[in-house]
Design an enzyme around this catalytic site. Structure first.
Site, mmCIF file in Angstrom:
data_model
loop_
_atom_site.group_PDB
_atom_site.id
_atom_site.type_symbol
_atom_site.label_atom_id
_atom_site.label_comp_id
_atom_site.label_asym_id
_atom_site.label_seq_id
_atom_site.Cartn_x
_atom_site.Cartn_y
_atom_site.Cartn_z
ATOM 1 N N THR A 40 -35.919 0.243 -56.944
ATOM 2 C CA THR A 40 -35.381 1.035 -55.837
ATOM 3 C C THR A 40 -33.855 0.977 -55.799
ATOM 4 O OG1 THR A 40 -35.773 -0.895 -54.459
ATOM 5 C CG2 THR A 40 -37.370 0.901 -54.278
ATOM 6 N N ASP A 41 -33.267 -0.066 -56.386
ATOM 7 C CA ASP A 41 -31.808 -0.241 -56.170
ATOM 8 C C ASP A 41 -31.003 0.922 -56.744
ATOM 9 O OD1 ASP A 41 -32.128 -1.170 -58.830
ATOM 10 O OD2 ASP A 41 -30.779 -2.883 -58.559
ATOM 11 N N LEU A 129 -34.967 -13.178 -63.936
ATOM 12 C CA LEU A 129 -34.511 -13.932 -62.757
ATOM 13 C C LEU A 129 -32.986 -13.884 -62.650
ATOM 14 C CD1 LEU A 129 -36.964 -16.981 -62.870
ATOM 15 C CD2 LEU A 129 -37.221 -14.795 -61.685
ATOM 16 N N SER A 130 -32.421 -13.027 -63.465
ATOM 17 C CA SER A 130 -30.996 -12.693 -63.405
ATOM 18 C C SER A 130 -30.049 -13.837 -63.715
ATOM 19 C CB SER A 130 -30.639 -12.058 -62.062
ATOM 20 O OG SER A 130 -29.597 -11.141 -62.317
ATOM 21 N N SER A 132 -27.965 -13.334 -65.918
ATOM 22 C CA SER A 132 -26.691 -12.626 -66.153
ATOM 23 C C SER A 132 -25.864 -12.571 -64.866
ATOM 24 C CB SER A 132 -26.941 -11.222 -66.706
ATOM 25 O OG SER A 132 -27.767 -10.474 -65.851
ATOM 26 N N ASP A 178 -28.838 -7.710 -58.171
ATOM 27 C CA ASP A 178 -28.725 -9.075 -58.701
ATOM 28 C C ASP A 178 -27.406 -9.742 -58.306
ATOM 29 O OD1 ASP A 178 -30.975 -8.114 -59.866
ATOM 30 O OD2 ASP A 178 -30.301 -8.334 -61.941
HETATM 31 P P1 ADP Z 1 -31.646 -11.932 -67.118
HETATM 32 O O1 ADP Z 1 -30.459 -11.535 -66.316
HETATM 33 O O2 ADP Z 1 -32.911 -11.290 -66.661
HETATM 34 O O3 ADP Z 1 -31.798 -13.407 -67.268
HETATM 35 P P2 ADP Z 1 -30.146 -10.574 -69.150
HETATM 36 O O4 ADP Z 1 -30.482 -10.113 -70.517
HETATM 37 O O5 ADP Z 1 -29.636 -9.591 -68.175
HETATM 38 O O6 ADP Z 1 -31.412 -11.355 -68.601
HETATM 39 O O7 ADP Z 1 -29.013 -11.701 -69.259
HETATM 40 C C1 ADP Z 1 -29.153 -12.764 -70.169
HETATM 41 C C2 ADP Z 1 -27.801 -13.031 -70.811
HETATM 42 O O8 ADP Z 1 -26.907 -13.649 -69.874
HETATM 43 C C3 ADP Z 1 -27.878 -14.013 -71.969
HETATM 44 O O9 ADP Z 1 -28.218 -13.362 -73.166
HETATM 45 C C4 ADP Z 1 -26.453 -14.531 -72.006
HETATM 46 O O10 ADP Z 1 -25.603 -13.624 -72.664
HETATM 47 C C5 ADP Z 1 -26.075 -14.569 -70.523
HETATM 48 N N1 ADP Z 1 -26.352 -15.918 -69.992
HETATM 49 C C6 ADP Z 1 -27.331 -16.273 -69.155
HETATM 50 N N2 ADP Z 1 -27.326 -17.613 -68.912
HETATM 51 C C7 ADP Z 1 -26.282 -18.102 -69.615
HETATM 52 C C8 ADP Z 1 -25.744 -19.422 -69.827
HETATM 53 N N3 ADP Z 1 -26.299 -20.496 -69.256
HETATM 54 N N4 ADP Z 1 -24.678 -19.542 -70.641
HETATM 55 C C9 ADP Z 1 -24.119 -18.468 -71.228
HETATM 56 N N5 ADP Z 1 -24.607 -17.215 -71.095
HETATM 57 C C10 ADP Z 1 -25.664 -17.033 -70.304
HETATM 58 MG MG MG Z 2 -29.697 -9.570 -66.100
#
Ligand code: ADP
Ligand code: MG
Length: 393
Positions: A40-41, A129-130, A132, A178
Site C-alpha cells: 500500500t505504501d 525485515l528491512s 537496508s 521502512d
Molecule cells: P532487507 O532490507 O529486506 O533486509 P535489502 O536487499 O533491501 O533486504 O537490503 C539488504 C542489504 O542491506 C544487504 O545486501 C547489504 O547491502 C545492506 N545491509 C544490511 N545489513 C547490513 C550490515 N549489517 N552491514 C552492511 N550492510 C548491510
Molecule cells: Mg530493504
C-alpha cells in the site's frame, strides 16, 4: 553516557582492531515488521508497522575532513570515500547505502563532515525485515551527529532522505514505510502511517499479544521484478479508473464500492491487483479500530484476510510463505498470520496470544521444515524503539 550493552561492546572491540583510539558514539537503526498494509505504501496508502528489537548499529567518531571510512563486520569490507567524490560502488554494494544517505542528506542543505566507524547488524539481510533501512537510518544519524546537525532535520525528513538515497542512489524502488518506522518507531507501539501526507499516529501494541516472525529462508529471486511489475499494474489501474473517477491520483483515493462500480475499465489481472490495494487500505483502518477496541480476534481475522488477498489477488506469496502461514495458524493461540514485506520469500508474521509464542515457534520449526525441507528461523520481538544515538565513554 550509556552503559554499553554486549553488542555495542563487541562492535567497539572491532573498532579497536581497525583504528587507534576510541569511538565517540553509537547510532542504532532498527528493522521492522509490518502488521498489516502490504503493497500500500507506494499507492499513497496506509501501513501499520512496528520497529523490531533487531538493528544495524554504527560505532563511530567524527573526522575533521570529509572522508568517510566504515568497516562492516558481517561483510569484512570497507566503505571508504570522500564526501566530495561519491560514485556508485560495484564491488562493495552496501557502501552505496552509506554514500546514498550522505548524498541525500547533503541535498537537503546539511553540510556533513567525515567519520570513521564500524557497522554491524543482526537484522537478517534480504529477508523483508528491512536491514537496508536499519543501515540507512543508523548511517544517517551517525553522519548528522558527526556534523553536529542532528537537529537540522526532523525524523520525517531523515526518513525521506534515506528513501531518496535508496531510490535514486542505490537504485531500489522502495516506498517510504521502512525508513519511516526505523526512524520514528516507538517502544510498545505500532505506527499508523499515511504514506501520502506522512502524518502518523501511535497505535498501542496490545498487551495480550506478541509477534512471532517466521523467516522462510527461501529465495526472493523473483521479488524485485515482480515488485516493479505490481507497481506498474497499480499505475495502469489508476490511469484506467481516472476515466470514470477523474479526481483520483492513486489507488488510495478509490473505495471498494467505486472499484466494483468501474471494474469493466480494468483487465481481470489489473482489477485483482487493485482489489488487493483498495481492500488492504480498508483492512488497515479496520485493524486500527479493532486494536482500539481490544478485539484481537478481529485483528487476527484481518491479518488472515490480508494474506489471502496477497496470495490470490496480488499474487506475491509463495509455497514457502503459504507453508509458514499454515504452520503458524495450526496453533490455536495464533490469532492471525500473513506474509510480510514484498513477498515471494522472506518472512511471515503472526499475532499470537501471550504465552503461546513458544507453541507457535515449535509448530513452525516442526511443520514448516517438514513441508519445505528448509530450516527456518523464528524471531519473537516486542514493538521496539526507533532509531537512536548515544554518546560512548
Ligand atoms: P532487507 O532490507 O529486506 O533486509 P535489502 O536487499 O533491501 O533486504 O537490503 C539488504 C542489504 O542491506 C544487504 O545486501 C547489504 O547491502 C545492506 N545491509 C544490511 N545489513 C547490513 C550490515 N549489517 N552491514 C552492511 N550492510 C548491510
Ligand atoms: Mg530493504
Amino acid at each position: 553516557m550509556q552503559t554499553l550493552d554486549k553488542r555495542t561492546e563487541e562492535i567497539c572491540a572491532e573498532f579497536a582492531k581497525v583504528y587507534d583510539g576510541a569511538p565517540t558514539h553509537v547510532a542504532i537503526g532498527p528493522g521492522r515488521v509490518n502488521l498489516i498494509g502490504e503493497h500500500t505504501d507506494y499507492n499513497d496508502g496506509f501501513v501499520l508497522p512496528v520497529a523490531l528489537d533487531k538493528d544495524v548499529r554504527v560505532v563511530f567518531r567524527p573526522r575533521s575532513d570529509r572522508r568517510v571510512r566504515l568497516y562492516a563486520v558481517e561483510f569484512d569490507t570497507w566503505a571508504d570515500f570522500d564526501l566530495d567524490n561519491m560514485a556508485f560502488d560495484n564491488e562493495v554494494f552496501w557502501a552505496n547505502y552509506t554514500m546514498g544517505v550522505a548524498w541525500a542528506l547533503e541535498k537537503t542543505g546539511v553540510r556533513l563532515v567525515g567519520l570513521e566507524g564500524v557497522v554491524s547488524g543482526n537484522i537478517p539481510r534480504g529477508s523483508g525485515l528491512s536491514s537496508s533501512a536499519g543501515l540507512e537510518i543508523s548511517n544517517a544519524l551517525a553522519l548528522l551527529s558527526a556534523a553536529d546537525s542532528l537537529d537540522a532535520l526532523t525524523g520525517v525528513q531523515i526518513a525521506k532522505a534515506a528513501q531518496h538515497a535508496e531510490n535514486a542512489f542505490v537504485g531500489v524502488n522502495c516506498g517510504i514505510m521502512d525508513q519511516f518506522i526505523s526512524t520514528l518507531g516507538e517502544e510498545g507501539n505500532a505506527l499508523l502511517i499515511d504514506c501520502r501526507s506522512l502524518e502518523y499516529q501511535r497505535v498501542p501494541f496490545p498487551a495480550g499479544a506478541s509477534l512471532v516472525i517466521g523467516n522462510t529462508k527461501a529465495s526472493r529471486s523473483l521479488a524485485s521484478s515482480a515488485y516493479n511489475e505490481r507497481r506498474a499494474q497499480c499505475e495502469e489501474g489508476v490511469a484506467a479508473l481516472q476515466v470514470a473517477l477523474p479526481g483520483i491520483t492513486a489507488l488510495r483515493d478509490v473505495t471498494s464500492a467505486q472499484l466494483e462500480a468501474h471494474k469493466e475499465l480494468l483487465s481481470p489481472v489489473v482489477y485483482r491487483r487493485c482489489r488487493h490495494v483498495v481492500g488492504e487500505n480498508e483492512r488497515v483502518a479496520a485493524t486500527v479500530q479493532a486494536l482500539a477496541a481490544g478485539d484481537l480476534d478481529e485483528v487476527g481475522r484481518l491479518m488472515n484476510a490480508s494474506h489471502e488477498s496477497l496470495r490470490y489477488d496480488y499474487e506475491v506469496s509463495s509455497d514457502a510463505l503459504d507453508a509458514m502461514v499454515e504452520a503458524m495458524r495450526s496453533v490455536p493461540g495464533c490469532l492471525g498470520a500473513r506474509l510480510t514485506g514484498a513477498g515471494f520469500g522472506g518472512c511471515a508474521v503472526a499475532l499470537v496470544s501471550k504465552g503461546q509464542e513458544r507453541a507457535v515457534r515449535d509448530a513452525i520449526l516442526e511443520r514448516y521444515s517438514k513441508a519445505m525441507n528448509i530450516w527456518p528461523e523464528v524471531y519473537i520481538s516486542p514493538a521496539s524503539a526507533g532509531a537512536r544515538i548515544f554518546a560512548l565513554e
